[in-house]
Scaffold this motif. Sequence first.
Motif, PDB file in Angstrom:
ATOM      1  N   UNK A 234       0.838  -1.206   0.000  1.00 42.73           N
ATOM      2  CA  UNK A 234       0.000   0.000   0.000  1.00 42.73           C
ATOM      3  C   UNK A 234       0.874   1.259   0.000  1.00 42.73           C
ATOM      4  N   UNK A 235       0.415   2.286  -0.700  1.00 41.73           N
ATOM      5  CA  UNK A 235       1.183   3.532  -0.775  1.00 41.73           C
ATOM      6  C   UNK A 235       0.473   4.581   0.074  1.00 41.73           C
ATOM      7  N   UNK A 236       1.196   5.085   1.054  1.00 42.26           N
ATOM      8  CA  UNK A 236       0.615   6.095   1.951  1.00 42.26           C
ATOM      9  C   UNK A 236       0.706   7.461   1.277  1.00 42.26           C
ATOM     10  N   UNK A 237      -0.210   8.366   1.632  1.00 41.56           N
ATOM     11  CA  UNK A 237      -0.114   9.728   1.082  1.00 41.56           C
ATOM     12  C   UNK A 237       1.223  10.361   1.488  1.00 41.56           C
ATOM     13  N   UNK A 238       1.739  11.248   0.647  1.00 42.14           N
ATOM     14  CA  UNK A 238       2.973  11.959   0.993  1.00 42.14           C
ATOM     15  C   UNK A 238       2.657  13.031   2.023  1.00 42.14           C
ATOM     16  N   UNK A 239       3.615  13.274   2.897  1.00 38.73           N
ATOM     17  CA  UNK A 239       3.445  14.376   3.854  1.00 38.73           C
ATOM     18  C   UNK A 239       3.669  15.682   3.098  1.00 38.73           C
ATOM     19  N   UNK A 240       2.859  16.690   3.385  1.00 42.14           N
ATOM     20  CA  UNK A 240       3.079  17.990   2.733  1.00 42.14           C
ATOM     21  C   UNK A 240       4.393  18.563   3.246  1.00 42.14           C
TER      22      UNK A 240
ATOM     23  N   UNK B  55       7.709  17.741  -7.275  1.00 38.89           N
ATOM     24  CA  UNK B  55       7.223  18.534  -6.140  1.00 38.89           C
ATOM     25  C   UNK B  55       5.708  18.422  -6.011  1.00 38.89           C
ATOM     26  N   UNK B  56       5.031  18.461  -7.156  1.00 36.09           N
ATOM     27  CA  UNK B  56       3.565  18.330  -7.091  1.00 36.09           C
ATOM     28  C   UNK B  56       3.164  16.975  -6.518  1.00 36.09           C
ATOM     29  N   UNK B  57       3.899  15.937  -6.905  1.00 38.12           N
ATOM     30  CA  UNK B  57       3.527  14.582  -6.491  1.00 38.12           C
ATOM     31  C   UNK B  57       3.880  14.309  -5.040  1.00 38.12           C
ATOM     32  N   UNK B  58       5.025  14.853  -4.601  1.00 39.74           N
ATOM     33  CA  UNK B  58       5.516  14.479  -3.271  1.00 39.74           C
ATOM     34  C   UNK B  58       5.365  15.610  -2.251  1.00 39.74           C
ATOM     35  N   UNK B  59       5.796  16.826  -2.588  1.00 35.93           N
ATOM     36  CA  UNK B  59       5.723  17.908  -1.597  1.00 35.93           C
ATOM     37  C   UNK B  59       4.280  18.399  -1.403  1.00 35.93           C
ATOM     38  N   UNK B  60       3.520  18.463  -2.495  1.00 37.28           N
ATOM     39  CA  UNK B  60       2.132  18.946  -2.399  1.00 37.28           C
ATOM     40  C   UNK B  60       1.115  17.806  -2.379  1.00 37.28           C
ATOM     41  N   UNK B  61       1.561  16.592  -2.704  1.00 35.75           N
ATOM     42  CA  UNK B  61       0.681  15.419  -2.763  1.00 35.75           C
ATOM     43  C   UNK B  61      -0.545  15.674  -3.649  1.00 35.75           C
ATOM     44  N   UNK B  62      -0.313  16.280  -4.826  1.00 32.72           N
ATOM     45  CA  UNK B  62      -1.431  16.508  -5.750  1.00 32.72           C
ATOM     46  C   UNK B  62      -1.776  15.192  -6.455  1.00 32.72           C
ATOM     47  N   UNK B  63      -3.074  14.898  -6.608  1.00 32.81           N
ATOM     48  CA  UNK B  63      -3.479  13.548  -6.984  1.00 32.81           C
ATOM     49  C   UNK B  63      -3.348  13.180  -8.463  1.00 32.81           C
ATOM     50  N   UNK B  64      -3.252  14.160  -9.357  1.00 34.25           N
ATOM     51  CA  UNK B  64      -3.398  13.802 -10.772  1.00 34.25           C
ATOM     52  C   UNK B  64      -2.240  14.311 -11.627  1.00 34.25           C
ATOM     53  N   UNK B  65      -1.019  13.924 -11.255  1.00 36.08           N
ATOM     54  CA  UNK B  65       0.171  14.334 -12.000  1.00 36.08           C
ATOM     55  C   UNK B  65       0.747  13.095 -12.686  1.00 36.08           C
ATOM     56  N   UNK B  66       1.108  13.237 -13.967  1.00 36.91           N
ATOM     57  CA  UNK B  66       1.697  12.116 -14.701  1.00 36.91           C
ATOM     58  C   UNK B  66       3.027  12.554 -15.321  1.00 36.91           C
TER      59      UNK B  66
ATOM     60  N   UNK C  15      -1.056   8.474  -7.999  1.00 38.55           N
ATOM     61  CA  UNK C  15      -1.018   7.179  -7.304  1.00 38.55           C
ATOM     62  C   UNK C  15      -0.608   6.062  -8.274  1.00 38.55           C
ATOM     63  N   UNK C  16      -1.153   6.095  -9.479  1.00 38.29           N
ATOM     64  CA  UNK C  16      -0.786   5.094 -10.484  1.00 38.29           C
ATOM     65  C   UNK C  16       0.726   5.139 -10.739  1.00 38.29           C
ATOM     66  N   UNK C  17       1.281   6.350 -10.843  1.00 41.50           N
ATOM     67  CA  UNK C  17       2.718   6.510 -11.100  1.00 41.50           C
ATOM     68  C   UNK C  17       3.536   5.939  -9.946  1.00 41.50           C
ATOM     69  N   UNK C  18       3.051   6.169  -8.729  1.00 38.54           N
ATOM     70  CA  UNK C  18       3.784   5.654  -7.557  1.00 38.54           C
ATOM     71  C   UNK C  18       3.790   4.123  -7.556  1.00 38.54           C
ATOM     72  N   UNK C  19       2.704   3.506  -8.002  1.00 36.07           N
ATOM     73  CA  UNK C  19       2.695   2.036  -8.112  1.00 36.07           C
ATOM     74  C   UNK C  19       3.645   1.564  -9.212  1.00 36.07           C
ATOM     75  N   UNK C  20       3.747   2.326 -10.285  1.00 37.65           N
ATOM     76  CA  UNK C  20       4.688   1.967 -11.358  1.00 37.65           C
ATOM     77  C   UNK C  20       6.133   2.024 -10.849  1.00 37.65           C
TER      78      UNK C  20
END
Length: 202
Positions: free
Chosen positions: A25-31, A138-149, A190-195
Amino acid sequence: MAADPIHHLSQADPVLAGLIRQGRPIAPSAHEDLYLALLRAIVSQQISTKAAAAIWRKVQALFPPDGYPEPAAILAMSDEDLRAAGISRQKAGYLRAIAEFAQRDQLDHSYLSQLDADAFTQHLTQIKGVGRWTAQMLQMFALDQPDVFPEGDLGIQNAMRRHYGLQETGRALHQRMTQIAEAWRPHRTLASKYLWQSLDNQ
């Protein structure tokens, strides 16, 4: 109520469903502090994770007592000071550019987290040394934005080549990846993190 992201991705894409089943399981990133995240991203560019962690510790040691590189303190450092921590002259220039940007209050978290992906990328790539990939991380990890590819990321390309049997290269590969990722909206992060995770699992 939006569908559960894992359920959505598993329904939308059988390949991804398999990776999610096999994965952890992938936990949300901390802001995170965006300024600090940007400095770390520059330090990490083009070197291994292990090397980046070692250099980052040396950089923090330059800023006693708490290791926080305040913008004014970075701007006061010479190239020699930064080189002693393992920072190349080119990267030293990039770190100063980030510090100047932060001093002008251009890295305000509440403002930046409201921007859409393109506006965010445009804003950050004004800084010398910061490219589209860094902005996306940064969007994916620092801001934890959900829809970045991040179609330009090497790990994502390798994972998609392997799991989707993609033969294309260059621009054709990017187009094909982006088409496949359409089905993952609005959970492409999230899909990218699983990849990425699937590369560790091999």
